[in-house]
Design a protein around this motif. Structure first.
Motif, PDB file in Angstrom:
ATOM      1  N   ILE A  30       6.838   0.643 -13.861  1.00 29.20           N
ATOM      2  CA  ILE A  30       5.838   0.020 -12.984  1.00 29.20           C
ATOM      3  C   ILE A  30       6.071   0.368 -11.522  1.00 29.20           C
ATOM      4  CG2 ILE A  30       4.828  -2.173 -12.240  1.00 29.20           C
ATOM      5  CD1 ILE A  30       4.256  -1.474 -15.146  1.00 29.20           C
ATOM      6  N   ASP A  31       7.331   0.380 -11.105  1.00 32.09           N
ATOM      7  CA  ASP A  31       7.665   0.564  -9.684  1.00 32.09           C
ATOM      8  C   ASP A  31       8.343   1.901  -9.392  1.00 32.09           C
ATOM      9  OD1 ASP A  31       6.561  -1.788  -8.864  1.00 32.09           O
ATOM     10  OD2 ASP A  31       8.429  -2.930  -8.819  1.00 32.09           O
ATOM     11  N   GLY A  32       8.104   2.898 -10.240  1.00 30.94           N
ATOM     12  CA  GLY A  32       8.758   4.185 -10.055  1.00 30.94           C
ATOM     13  C   GLY A  32       8.461   4.857  -8.733  1.00 30.94           C
ATOM     14  N   ALA A  33       7.301   4.559  -8.135  1.00 32.60           N
ATOM     15  CA  ALA A  33       6.961   5.166  -6.840  1.00 32.60           C
ATOM     16  C   ALA A  33       7.899   4.709  -5.734  1.00 32.60           C
ATOM     17  CB  ALA A  33       5.512   4.825  -6.476  1.00 32.60           C
ATOM     18  N   TRP A  34       8.646   3.632  -5.995  1.00 31.51           N
ATOM     19  CA  TRP A  34       9.593   3.121  -5.004  1.00 31.51           C
ATOM     20  C   TRP A  34      10.926   3.874  -5.002  1.00 31.51           C
ATOM     21  CZ3 TRP A  34       9.061  -0.463  -1.163  1.00 31.51           C
ATOM     22  CH2 TRP A  34       7.912  -1.255  -1.166  1.00 31.51           C
ATOM     23  N   VAL A  35      11.135   4.768  -5.937  1.00 28.82           N
ATOM     24  CA  VAL A  35      12.384   5.538  -5.948  1.00 28.82           C
ATOM     25  C   VAL A  35      12.296   6.589  -4.851  1.00 28.82           C
ATOM     26  CG1 VAL A  35      13.970   6.947  -7.297  1.00 28.82           C
ATOM     27  CG2 VAL A  35      12.605   5.170  -8.436  1.00 28.82           C
ATOM     28  N   THR A  79       0.847  -1.188   0.000  1.00 31.74           N
ATOM     29  CA  THR A  79       0.000   0.000   0.000  1.00 31.74           C
ATOM     30  C   THR A  79       0.888   1.245   0.000  1.00 31.74           C
ATOM     31  OG1 THR A  79      -0.066   0.148   2.405  1.00 31.74           O
ATOM     32  CG2 THR A  79      -1.752  -1.237   1.328  1.00 31.74           C
ATOM     33  N   PRO A  80       0.368   2.369  -0.466  1.00 33.55           N
ATOM     34  CA  PRO A  80       1.165   3.593  -0.415  1.00 33.55           C
ATOM     35  C   PRO A  80       1.680   3.901   0.992  1.00 33.55           C
ATOM     36  CG  PRO A  80      -0.731   3.923  -1.819  1.00 33.55           C
ATOM     37  CD  PRO A  80      -0.911   2.580  -1.177  1.00 33.55           C
ATOM     38  N   ALA A  81       0.876   3.635   2.008  1.00 36.88           N
ATOM     39  CA  ALA A  81       1.300   3.900   3.388  1.00 36.88           C
ATOM     40  C   ALA A  81       2.461   3.004   3.779  1.00 36.88           C
ATOM     41  CB  ALA A  81       0.128   3.701   4.340  1.00 36.88           C
ATOM     42  N   ARG A  82       2.379   1.712   3.413  1.00 31.73           N
ATOM     43  CA  ARG A  82       3.459   0.777   3.742  1.00 31.73           C
ATOM     44  C   ARG A  82       4.727   1.136   2.981  1.00 31.73           C
ATOM     45  NH1 ARG A  82       6.763  -1.659   6.896  1.00 31.73           N
ATOM     46  NH2 ARG A  82       7.589  -3.643   6.123  1.00 31.73           N
ATOM     47  N   ARG A  83       4.563   1.533   1.718  1.00 34.16           N
ATOM     48  CA  ARG A  83       5.731   1.911   0.923  1.00 34.16           C
ATOM     49  C   ARG A  83       6.424   3.121   1.532  1.00 34.16           C
ATOM     50  NH1 ARG A  83       3.392   2.407  -3.837  1.00 34.16           N
ATOM     51  NH2 ARG A  83       3.087   4.666  -3.647  1.00 34.16           N
ATOM     52  N   GLU A  84       5.681   4.118   1.926  1.00 31.40           N
ATOM     53  CA  GLU A  84       6.284   5.309   2.524  1.00 31.40           C
ATOM     54  C   GLU A  84       6.958   4.981   3.847  1.00 31.40           C
ATOM     55  OE1 GLU A  84       6.726   8.225   1.031  1.00 31.40           O
ATOM     56  OE2 GLU A  84       5.900   7.111  -0.672  1.00 31.40           O
ATOM     57  N   GLU A  85       6.397   4.055   4.591  1.00 26.10           N
ATOM     58  CA  GLU A  85       7.020   3.616   5.838  1.00 26.10           C
ATOM     59  C   GLU A  85       8.387   2.996   5.567  1.00 26.10           C
ATOM     60  OE1 GLU A  85       6.211   0.361   9.437  1.00 26.10           O
ATOM     61  OE2 GLU A  85       4.697   0.699   7.880  1.00 26.10           O
ATOM     62  N   ILE A  86       8.457   2.180   4.524  1.00 22.59           N
ATOM     63  CA  ILE A  86       9.734   1.551   4.152  1.00 22.59           C
ATOM     64  C   ILE A  86      10.732   2.600   3.668  1.00 22.59           C
ATOM     65  CG2 ILE A  86      10.829  -0.001   2.480  1.00 22.59           C
ATOM     66  CD1 ILE A  86       8.251  -1.705   2.621  1.00 22.59           C
TER      67      ILE A  86
END
Length: 367
Positions: free
Chosen positions: A137-142, A26-33
């Motif tokens: 696909i995973d650009g939000a992870w940068v 989820t966006p929240a989990r990704r931002e936490e990481i």
């Protein structure tokens, strides 16, 4: 479809099939990481997978959910270590765009590694496209934090189920990605180095110049020895006691006349970060040399004051000053200088888009 920035090959872009993860963070989990990613601990939601076979060449390119890879117990990589990999980063710029750094050089190094391990050579345009497809696909992870990046790990291995000793006829190429902070827990601070005299990283005519897992496996026992000695890293010698490299980084000596010297040998992995730093040093007017340096010469030049700074460099850590060299019966403090950190700042400023990229090293991935 993403275009490839290498028109000389005449290769048409691969047509990637995309299968999105149903269990993406989820966006929240990704931002936490991303707030504290560490290094190599967390992974993005997807990965690239391209097949190769003797009869079919490179085929079936796809982006699929990140997850376990099914392997036959007889897969050649499990028995003969026929495997190579790369390491490259994606950087978030202030305008939100995503760039990578000299991917053509990493692609060519992957080809050289593959050639040495009798694996097929992935065309550089396909290598670059594979990075773009994953970032699409995973650009939000940068991440966008200070000194943070998305570490991309392309790798290739023999997947054929066959116990005969020969190059595999079936191979797979993958790209996975991991958000990354600083490599060493203490940040950019001087590290201590243990001199390995009982173990070698590579031998003449071996695989030292290839980025292959076996070289790193061979470094793990001496690295453990370094930890036991209270050191952060290990440095290896060749059979003539010439300095080679650390367990995963190149080494550079700075002399009092301003010359930068890096060990040169057919069994040393060519470093993209090292070569870039040396270019920046040349831009500043420093002379750069690649030559053999014995361990005795290193110690003597530090003792005489001829060497004024020593640093290690690589994709993961970028630049790390070396503060001490420890052996069985000695502990040599290494001189502290400023050039390593100045070059690190300049290189990272280029990578993050904070200053001009005068060598055209950056490639935008999300466009």
């Amino acid at each position: 479809m993403t275009l490839i920035d290498d028109y000389e090959t005449g290769l048409a872009p691969l047509e990637f099939a995309v299968s999105r993860s149903l269990t993406a963070a989820t966006p929240a989990r990704r931002e936490e990481i991303l707030a504290n990613p560490g290094f190599g601990t967390f992974f993005t939601d997807h990965m690239v997978d391209i097949c190769w076979s003797v009869g079919g060449g490179w085929h079936r390119p796809r982006v699929q959910p990140y997850g376990p890879i099914a392997l036959d117990p007889a897969a050649a990589v499990l028995h003969y270590g026929q495997e190579v990999f790369e390491g490259i980063k994606a950087y978030r710029h202030a305008d939100g765009s995503v760039h990578t750094f000299r991917p053509d050089q990493n692609g060519r190094r992957l080809q050289r590694s593959a050639r040495r391990l009798a694996l097929p050579e992935l065309p550089v345009p396909y290598f670059i496209q594979s990075l773009r497809e994953l970032v699409a696909i995973d650009g939000a992870w940068v991440p966008s934090g200070e000194d943070q990046s998305l570490y991309l790990r392309p790798f290739m291995f023999a997947k054929e189920a066959f116990l005969g000793v020969r190059p595999a006829n079936k191979v797979n190429y993958y790209v996975i990605a991991s958000p990354a902070g600083v490599y060493f827990k203490g940040g950019v601070t001087p590290v201590s180095i243990w001199l390995s005299e009982d173990y070698a990283r590579a031998g003449r005519g071996g695989t030292g110049a290839a980025k292959t897992g076996g070289n790193y496996a061979a470094s793990l026992l001496p690295q453990s020895e370094a930890y036991e000695q209270g050191c952060d890293q290990v440095v290896f010698l060749d059979q003539d006691r010439n300095v080679e490299e650390l367990g995963g980084m190149n080494i550079v000596f700075v002399y009092k006349d301003g010359t930068l010297v890096t060990p040169q040998s057919p069994s040393i992995l060519e470093g993209v970060t090292r070569d870039s730093l040396l270019q920046l040093a040349e831009d500043r007017g420093h002379r750069v040399e690649g030559r053999q340096v014995t361990i005795d010469q290193w110690r003597a030049d530090v003792a005489s004051g001829d060497i004024v700074e020593v640093f290690a460099c690589g994709t993961a850590a970028v630049v790390t000053p070396i503060g001490a060299l420890k052996g069985r019966d000695f502990l040599d403090e290494q001189p502290a200088g400023t050039l390593a950190l100045e070059l690190r700042q300049e290189l990272t400023d280029i990578q993050y888009g904070r200053i001009e990229d005068r060598h055209n090293w950056l490639l935008r991935l999300d466009a």
